[in-house]
Design an enzyme around this catalytic site. Structure first.
Site, PDB file in Angstrom:
ATOM      1  N   SER A   1       0.824  -1.214   0.000  1.00  0.00           N
ATOM      2  CA  SER A   1       0.000   0.000   0.000  1.00  0.00           C
ATOM      3  C   SER A   1       0.856   1.261   0.000  1.00  0.00           C
ATOM      4  O   SER A   1       1.992   1.260   0.484  1.00  0.00           O
ATOM      5  CB  SER A   1      -0.911   0.022   1.230  1.00  0.00           C
ATOM      6  OG  SER A   1      -1.692  -1.144   1.290  1.00  0.00           O
TER       7      SER A   1
HETATM    8  N1  SAH Z   1      -1.221  -3.756   3.465  1.00  0.00           N
HETATM    9  C1  SAH Z   1      -0.685  -4.648   2.460  1.00  0.00           C
HETATM   10  C2  SAH Z   1      -1.593  -4.614   1.255  1.00  0.00           C
HETATM   11  C3  SAH Z   1      -1.419  -5.723   0.306  1.00  0.00           C
HETATM   12  S1  SAH Z   1      -2.548  -5.649  -1.065  1.00  0.00           S
HETATM   13  C4  SAH Z   1       0.706  -4.166   2.110  1.00  0.00           C
HETATM   14  O1  SAH Z   1       0.963  -2.982   2.272  1.00  0.00           O
HETATM   15  O2  SAH Z   1       1.522  -4.958   1.631  1.00  0.00           O
HETATM   16  C5  SAH Z   1      -3.960  -6.442  -0.382  1.00  0.00           C
HETATM   17  C6  SAH Z   1      -3.812  -7.886  -0.023  1.00  0.00           C
HETATM   18  O3  SAH Z   1      -5.135  -8.381   0.240  1.00  0.00           O
HETATM   19  C7  SAH Z   1      -3.245  -8.780  -1.122  1.00  0.00           C
HETATM   20  O4  SAH Z   1      -2.113  -9.426  -0.627  1.00  0.00           O
HETATM   21  C8  SAH Z   1      -4.375  -9.769  -1.424  1.00  0.00           C
HETATM   22  O5  SAH Z   1      -3.917 -11.076  -1.706  1.00  0.00           O
HETATM   23  C9  SAH Z   1      -5.150  -9.732  -0.122  1.00  0.00           C
HETATM   24  N2  SAH Z   1      -6.546 -10.181  -0.231  1.00  0.00           N
HETATM   25  C10 SAH Z   1      -7.439  -9.992  -1.238  1.00  0.00           C
HETATM   26  N3  SAH Z   1      -8.617 -10.568  -0.950  1.00  0.00           N
HETATM   27  C11 SAH Z   1      -8.466 -11.139   0.278  1.00  0.00           C
HETATM   28  C12 SAH Z   1      -9.322 -11.921   1.105  1.00  0.00           C
HETATM   29  N4  SAH Z   1     -10.575 -12.222   0.758  1.00  0.00           N
HETATM   30  N5  SAH Z   1      -8.842 -12.358   2.281  1.00  0.00           N
HETATM   31  C13 SAH Z   1      -7.561 -12.093   2.671  1.00  0.00           C
HETATM   32  N6  SAH Z   1      -6.706 -11.352   1.929  1.00  0.00           N
HETATM   33  C14 SAH Z   1      -7.142 -10.892   0.747  1.00  0.00           C
END
Ligand code: SAH
Length: 226
Positions: A75
């Site tokens: 993010s």
């Molecule tokens: N805060 C994290 C954001 C990663 S992007 C960072 O800064 O790295 C969002 C993440 O949500 C992704 O890794 C994706 O795989 C996950 N995601 C999407 N749908 C999801 C779900 N239903 N349950 C758990 N994780 C999920």
């Protein structure tokens, strides 16, 4: 500035990943209106470059989302700050937090320094494992990981003081509201091609919803991927 533990010293970085570069990012976040000193201090300390591939490391302290593989992104720091600040701006102590979308683990590290226990859910196994490895390097010991579909929260560990999601569903999953304590806060994007960031406060008389602006997150998908 005092790092939380000696592991942070080892990963403080050099040049484009140095403390000076992180300080400049924090200055930019302040200019953009982030004013919670605890949030700013944690962002000053957490080495975002640890959560990115070598090839991406020199861009770690740009205020932008960056690829982390598997079609996902770390993010944008400003969005991390804004969401965390909104959660922490509570009259009730925020001790136990559920995070949906561990991804790289960067937001997880920030939360881990601000609250007692972080419960972090991710649906893509290699991302969850890599995040756990990196968070262990920083000796952050108050984080619990689950490979599961965050639409369902983490029922065994509910209720939570706060819930944060970095994945955007079409509609707010009711199960997440159910797992929030009365007086608790939930912050997450809602929408598909067009998304808005919402903050929800659960009160004994119902849920108060605030729109916190336009955002662009990855979609919240169903099921898990090994
Ligand atoms: N805060 C994290 C954001 C990663 S992007 C960072 O800064 O790295 C969002 C993440 O949500 C992704 O890794 C994706 O795989 C996950 N995601 C999407 N749908 C999801 C779900 N239903 N349950 C758990 N994780 C999920």
């Amino acid at each position: 500035m005092q790092y939380p533990n000696s592991a942070f010293e080892s990963y403080q970085g050099l040049g484009m990943t140095s403390q000076r570069t992180r300080n400049r990012l924090v200055d930019r976040l302040k200019e953009k209106g982030v004013n919670d000193m605890n949030v700013l201090e944690t962002m000053r300390m957490v080495p975002r470059h640890l959560f990115l591939d070598e090839a991406m490391a020199s861009r770690s302290y740009e205020d932008t989302a960056l690829p982390i593989g598997y079609g996902q992104t770390i993010s944008q720091p400003w969005v991390v700050a804004k969401m965390t600040q909104w959660l922490m701006d509570s009259s009730q102590p925020i001790k136990k937090v559920l995070e949906i979308g561990t991804g790289s683990g960067y937001q997880t590290a920030i939360l881990s320094l601000l609250v007692d226990e972080v419960y972090s859910v991710e649906r893509i196994q290699p991302l969850s494992e890599r995040a756990e490895k990196n968070l262990n390097k920083l000796e952050l010991n108050n984080i619990h990981f689950s490979l599961s579909d965050g639409h369902w929260g983490w029922p065994d560990k509910a209720p939570f003081d706060a819930i944060i999601s970095a994945a955007s569903p079409a509609e707010l999953p009711q199960e997440l509201l159910n797992q929030l304590k009365v007086g608790g806060r939930l912050v997450m994007p809602i929408g598909e091609s067009e998304q808005l960031l919402y903050g929800y406060k659960k009160t004994s008389n119902g849920v108060l919803k605030t729109c916190l602006g336009e955002v662009m997150f990855v979609p919240m998908k169903a099921g898990v991927e090994a």
